[in-house]
Design an enzyme around this catalytic site. Structure first.
Site, mmCIF file in Angstrom:
data_model
loop_
_atom_site.group_PDB
_atom_site.id
_atom_site.type_symbol
_atom_site.label_atom_id
_atom_site.label_comp_id
_atom_site.label_asym_id
_atom_site.label_seq_id
_atom_site.Cartn_x
_atom_site.Cartn_y
_atom_site.Cartn_z
ATOM 1 N N HIS A 198 -70.501 13.436 -42.132
ATOM 2 C CA HIS A 198 -70.749 13.201 -43.548
ATOM 3 C C HIS A 198 -70.660 14.589 -44.186
ATOM 4 C CE1 HIS A 198 -72.359 9.401 -42.208
ATOM 5 N NE2 HIS A 198 -72.872 9.094 -43.375
ATOM 6 N N GLU A 201 -70.882 15.165 -49.734
ATOM 7 C CA GLU A 201 -71.608 14.091 -50.426
ATOM 8 C C GLU A 201 -72.640 14.745 -51.351
ATOM 9 O OE1 GLU A 201 -74.189 11.742 -47.897
ATOM 10 O OE2 GLU A 201 -74.379 10.123 -49.377
#
Ligand SMILES: [Zn+2]
Length: 348
Positions: A198, A201
């Site tokens: 990830h 973000e």
């Protein structure tokens, strides 16, 4: 195209999803059921509602971990996969790479092998019932530190399960920079696992660059920070690095979009040539399904139907499968697409 027609079309197209957390597909009814079974009492409305009220990533992640804490019996995974199967069927997802986050469960003393065995049994049942393929990406998690992540990786390597295709780095980037996890990811890669993180973000482009350069990530989860940097978008496009974009998740959690899908940069990324895939991240938490997500970008981001079809195919092209499998899946998209339009000659 009207909403009803669009949903009918999308339901007929076999799709892939690459960024969805397993627990986040649990229906709200199942959350209540698991709670009641394990604590011998009904969940209060207050507690239930609080699970789905958050206005930032920290609040969301603590709800996620709280729901994992309601699982007090390893067989609760069975409930989870019933909901998972229903989600795949409803959205006609024929190929899915889902995040499995073992840390909270390992802390209860559950064995990794036992958990994966139950998960495998359910994945095989789904395949048998509907021909849908599910593979696992184990989220080694940045929420519990590097040592824990390395322990998770070692469990994955010892397990050698054919359904585990890689590891991921989930959790809040602000609290666990990708650079700190470099050794875990290099080791995973050396041992033949795929790696994703990830990134981009809640942090800027630096986090995406660290993920690519230090952790050797092959896909980036979210990656929307790239939209702020034209040079970096060009780099991503030229190197065909897939982004697992999850617009509704970002709208829910990140304040800069003011809750409005029209402010999300998914079209900007796409128009810059970035390899965009579309995903839900956490369907139950964000009250969104994969088909809803396609509708959202069609309605609010001016994607054409041809572009929607291309993004559907991108889901397969970015998957951890062979070139032949990618080609086959993409052909199936084309034929299902053509078949639908043949049946609906007036649609456009
Ligand atoms: Zn995620």
């Amino acid at each position: 195209m009207k909403k009803e027609e669009f949903y009918d079309l999308l339901e007929s197209i076999p799709k892939a999803e690459l960024h969805v957390h397993e627990e986040a597909v649990l229906s709200r009814e199942t959350v209540k059921k698991v709670y009641k079974r394990n604590f011998n009492q009904d969940m209060s409305d207050e507690e239930f509602n609080s699970l789905f009220e958050y206005d930032d990533l920290t609040g969301f992640l603590s709800s996620f971990i709280k729901i994992q804490s309601y699982f007090t019996n390893i067989n609760d995974f069975e409930y989870m996969f019933k909901d998972f199967e229903a989600y795949l069927n409803k959205n006609n997802i024929i190929y899915c790479e889902t995040f499995f986050s073992p840390t909270s469960h390992l802390k209860k003393g559950w064995s990794f092998h036992d958990m994966i065995s139950i998960v495998q049994k359910n994945i095989e049942r789904i395949k048998e019932n509907s021909g849908r393929t599910v593979k696992l990406i184990v989220d080694v998690s940045r929420s519990f530190g590097v040592e824990n992540a390395m322990k998770n990786l070692d469990l994955v390597l010892a397990e050698k399960n054919p359904y585990i295709v890689g590891i991921g780095l989930g959790g809040d980037e602000k609290k666990g920079p990708a650079a700190e996890y470099k050794d875990v990811f290099v080791k995973a890669k050396e041992n033949g696992l795929h790696v994703v993180t990830h990134a981009g973000e809640s942090c800027g482009v630096f986090s995406m660059k660290d993920s690519l350069e230090l952790c050797k990530a092959e896909r980036l989860g979210h990656g929307i920070a790239a939209a702020q940097d034209a040079d970096f978008m060009k780099y991503l496009a030229e190197n065909k690095i897939p982004l697992e974009v999850c617009p509704t998740s970002n709208i829910f959690i990140l304040k800069e979009f003011n809750g409005d899908m029209k402010n999300h940069p998914v079209k900007k990324l796409y128009d810059a040539g970035v390899f965009v895939t579309l995903n839900t991240d956490d369907p139950t938490f964000f009250k969104v399904s994969l088909i809803d997500e396609y509708w959202n970008i069609y309605k609010d981001q001016n994607f054409s139907l041809d572009e929607i079809k291309e993004i559907i195919k991108n889901g397969y092209k970015a998957a951890f499968i062979s070139k032949e499998e990618k080609d086959d899946y993409c052909k199936n998209v084309d034929s299902a697409w053509d078949a639908w339009f043949k049946k609906h000659p007036d649609a456009n």
